[in-house]
Scaffold this active site. Structure first.
Site, short mmCIF file in Angstrom:
data_model
loop_
_atom_site.label_atom_id
_atom_site.label_comp_id
_atom_site.label_asym_id
_atom_site.label_seq_id
_atom_site.Cartn_x
_atom_site.Cartn_y
_atom_site.Cartn_z
N GLY A 61 -10.78 -20.74 45.76
CA GLY A 61 -9.59 -21.05 46.53
C GLY A 61 -9.83 -20.71 47.98
CB CYS A 84 -15.74 -19.10 44.73
SG CYS A 84 -15.67 -18.98 46.53
CE1 TYR A 85 -8.62 -15.30 47.04
CE2 TYR A 85 -7.78 -15.83 44.86
CZ TYR A 85 -7.63 -15.21 46.09
OH TYR A 85 -6.49 -14.52 46.35
CG HIS A 92 -18.23 -23.16 44.83
ND1 HIS A 92 -16.94 -23.16 44.37
CD2 HIS A 92 -18.19 -22.54 46.03
CE1 HIS A 92 -16.14 -22.59 45.25
NE2 HIS A 92 -16.87 -22.21 46.28
CD GLU A 104 -17.02 -25.13 41.46
OE1 GLU A 104 -17.84 -24.28 41.05
OE2 GLU A 104 -16.14 -24.87 42.31
CB SER A 160 -4.31 -54.71 36.88
OG SER A 160 -5.33 -53.78 36.57
N GLY A 161 -6.77 -56.32 35.22
CA GLY A 161 -8.19 -56.61 35.42
C GLY A 161 -8.97 -55.33 35.67
N GLY A 162 -8.25 -54.23 35.92
CA GLY A 162 -8.89 -52.95 36.24
C GLY A 162 -9.15 -52.11 35.01
CB VAL A 163 -11.55 -49.31 34.51
CG1 VAL A 163 -11.23 -48.47 35.71
CG2 VAL A 163 -12.00 -48.43 33.37
CG ASP A 164 -7.27 -46.49 35.55
OD1 ASP A 164 -8.42 -46.18 35.18
OD2 ASP A 164 -6.79 -46.13 36.63
CB SER A 165 -4.24 -51.84 32.99
OG SER A 165 -5.14 -52.79 33.51
CB ALA A 166 -9.13 -52.75 30.66
CE LYS A 189 -11.08 -45.32 37.55
NZ LYS A 189 -9.80 -45.98 37.78
#
Ligand code: XMP
Length: 513
Positions: free
Chosen positions: A56, A83-84, A171, A173, A225-231, A369
């Site tokens: 943080g 870290c923090y 870090h 990550e 929509s043609g996009g990945v999320d809605s598909a 994602k």
């Protein structure tokens, strides 16, 4: 998703917490982000397999420094401080954190002590990514120092394996710490967490959750929509309830080459979904005729989209009670963990009207994602769809400067397809955030086969970015640019010049309109 072992990441600064949660999930354990001021009682109730205290921006010494309920450290839950979080553990358990005159930022030499549980098997010396002013100078009782930075003064890592408590100043990550993922692996092994967070388990559980929410008979509507999320969301719901799902795809004619066909192929043919494709290309062209002002284009596209979608929904899914929404986990985190009740405009161009009364089905609400992509692949969606770049709701409408006509759309689509294909062939497509062609209004003189030409230029836009808030133009090798330019001019009649946009954001934006 409560049937899994869960790692709770206590959030002291949102950016870091999300990356940590993703790394834990990459190691195969489900992870959720919770506020740092969560009480020990709430944690005990969640019974996590482990907790991680994130980094943080604050110093533990400032008066309003975020702290944790100290009782959390007495719960006998395996804990990793980063870290923090490393300093919070030191401070809370009786060690000492001091402001040093040797702050460390960026790549730093780190030396590991022998016999550590957390760093077992790692090189004696390695490069880690640091970002801190304060440092732990005295470890709490029971902790052993397991790593120091080059000057040896600062305690860069410590552990008490009997209490299963570990912490690192650096870090692990971030990708700048090459051995970082091994820290999470070792910690999760020490915590005894079960590694069952895989794409196939996500699919199985999502399907069960969708069935439990929707029940045996209800009808569900989804806009593609043609996009990945809605598909991916639609494919999951389809797997759960079959043809009780109706997908509506509004073909507004502003997608890239092959994308509308891909939706038809994936959902109409491959999955047995009820797919309603509305060919609204003429309608959008009519509505956009003569419009050149970018925001006016957006308004018109958004408005028409809603009208067409609504008409199709009423005609084909009038009884639907549920609407599928591709909300992702970061959307929820950013809205303060609330339920994402409002429909975000970027998912459906302009948002849907209030009088469409639906309960939302959000099968991706716990996913990042990259996990959505893994689930899409698991479900058999085509890779072009799964790896599709972010694409603006108004589509090619904001990549054509000036008038939008069928001819200009065809021209842009043909050039754009070559840009994408050549970047893919050069292996650059996944490191580039967005890449596309833009069609301006000007014309320029050229010469081709001894003939004077007076044609259109196209501009190539390709950027790298983390989140679209800032972006840098992609350093595409000249020979790749040369191949794109050659192919575009040879293969797309009417285009006689190609330019590359070398503007970053800011001061530019990613799109041209
Ligand atoms: P800019 O051009 O503002 O774009 O740097 C940032 C990101 O947003 C996308 N974008 C849009 N997305 N509707 C959308 O759904 C829009 O009107 C819109 N305008 C830009 C753009 O593609 C980039 O990813």
């Amino acid at each position: 998703m409560t049937t899994h072992d869960t790692v709770l990441v206590l959030d002291f600064g949102a950016q870091y917490a999300q990356v940590i949660a993703r790394r834990v999930r990459e190691a195969g354990v489900y992870s959720e982000i919770v506020p740092h001021d969560i009480s020990a009682a709430e944690i005990a109730e969640r019974a996590p397999a482990a907790v991680v205290l994130s980094g943080g921006p604050k110093s533990v010494h400032v008066p309003d420094a975020p702290m944790i309920d100290p009782a959390i450290l007495d719960l006998d839950v395996p804990t990793l401080g980063i870290c923090y979080g490393h300093q919070v553990i030191a401070q809370t358990m009786g060690g000492r954190v001091a402001r040093t005159d040797a702050p460390e930022f960026g790549r730093t030499e780190f030396v590991t002590e022998d016999g550590s549980t957390l760093l077992a098997g790692q090189p004696d010396q390695q490069i880690v990514w640091m970002s801190h002013n304060d440092a732990v100078v005295v470890a709490p009782d029971g902790f052993r120092v397991i790593g120091r930075t080059a000057d040896g003064q600062q305690i860069a890592a410590m552990e008490d394996p009997t209490r299963r408590m570990f912490s690192v100043q650096y870090h692990p990550e971030v990708t700048h710490t090459p051995e970082g993922q091994r820290v999470f692996d070792a910690f999760l092994a020490a915590a005894g967490a079960t590694r069952d967070w895989t794409a196939s388990n996500v699919v199985t559980e999502s399907v069960e959750a969708i069935r439990a929410q929707v029940g045996e008979t209800a009808e569900v509507l989804c806009g593609l929509s043609g996009g990945v999320d809605s598909a991916v969301a639609a494919a999951l719901v389809n797997k759960a309830i079959g043809d009780r799902l109706t997908c509506v795809f509004v073909d507004h004619g502003l997608l890239r080459q092959g994308e509308a066909e891909q939706v038809q192929l994936a959902f109409g043919d491959h999955f047995d979904t009820k797919l309603v494709t509305v060919d609204a290309r003429e309608r959008f062209l009519d509505a956009l005729a003569g419009v050149t002002e970018p925001e006016e284009k957006r308004r018109i596209i958004g408005r028409e989209f809603i009208r067409v979608f609504e008409e199709a929904a009423r005609a084909h899914a009038g009884d639907a009670k549920y609407l599928v929404q591709g909300t992702l986990y970061p959307d929820l985190i950013e809205s303060g963990h609330g339920t994402a009740a409002t429909i975000k405009s970027h998912h459906n161009v302009g948002g849907l009207p209030d009088d469409l009364q639906f309960e939302l089905v959000e099968p991706l609400r716990w996913l990042f994602k990259d996990e959505v992509r893994a689930v899409g692949t698991e479900l058999g969606l085509p890779s072009a769809m799964v790896w599709r770049q972010p694409f603006p709701g108004p589509g090619l409408g904001v990549r054509i400067i000036g008038d939008i006509t069928a001819e200009r759309l065809d021209l842009l689509r043909a050039a754009d397809a070559i840009v994408l294909a050549e970047l893919k062939a050069a292996g650059l497509d996944r490191e580039i955030w967005q890449s596309f062609a833009v069609l301006p209004t000007i014309r320029s003189v050229g010469v081709q086969g001894d003939e004077r030409t007076y044609g259109h230029p196209i501009i190539i836009r390709a950027v790298t970015s983390e989140d679209a808030m800032t972006a840098d133009f992609a350093r595409i090798p000249y020979d790749v640019l040369e191949r794109i330019a050659g192919r575009v001019i040879n293969e797309v009649p009417g285009i006689n010049r190609v330019a590359y946009d070398v503007t970053s954001k800011p001061p530019g934006t990613i799109e041209w309109e």
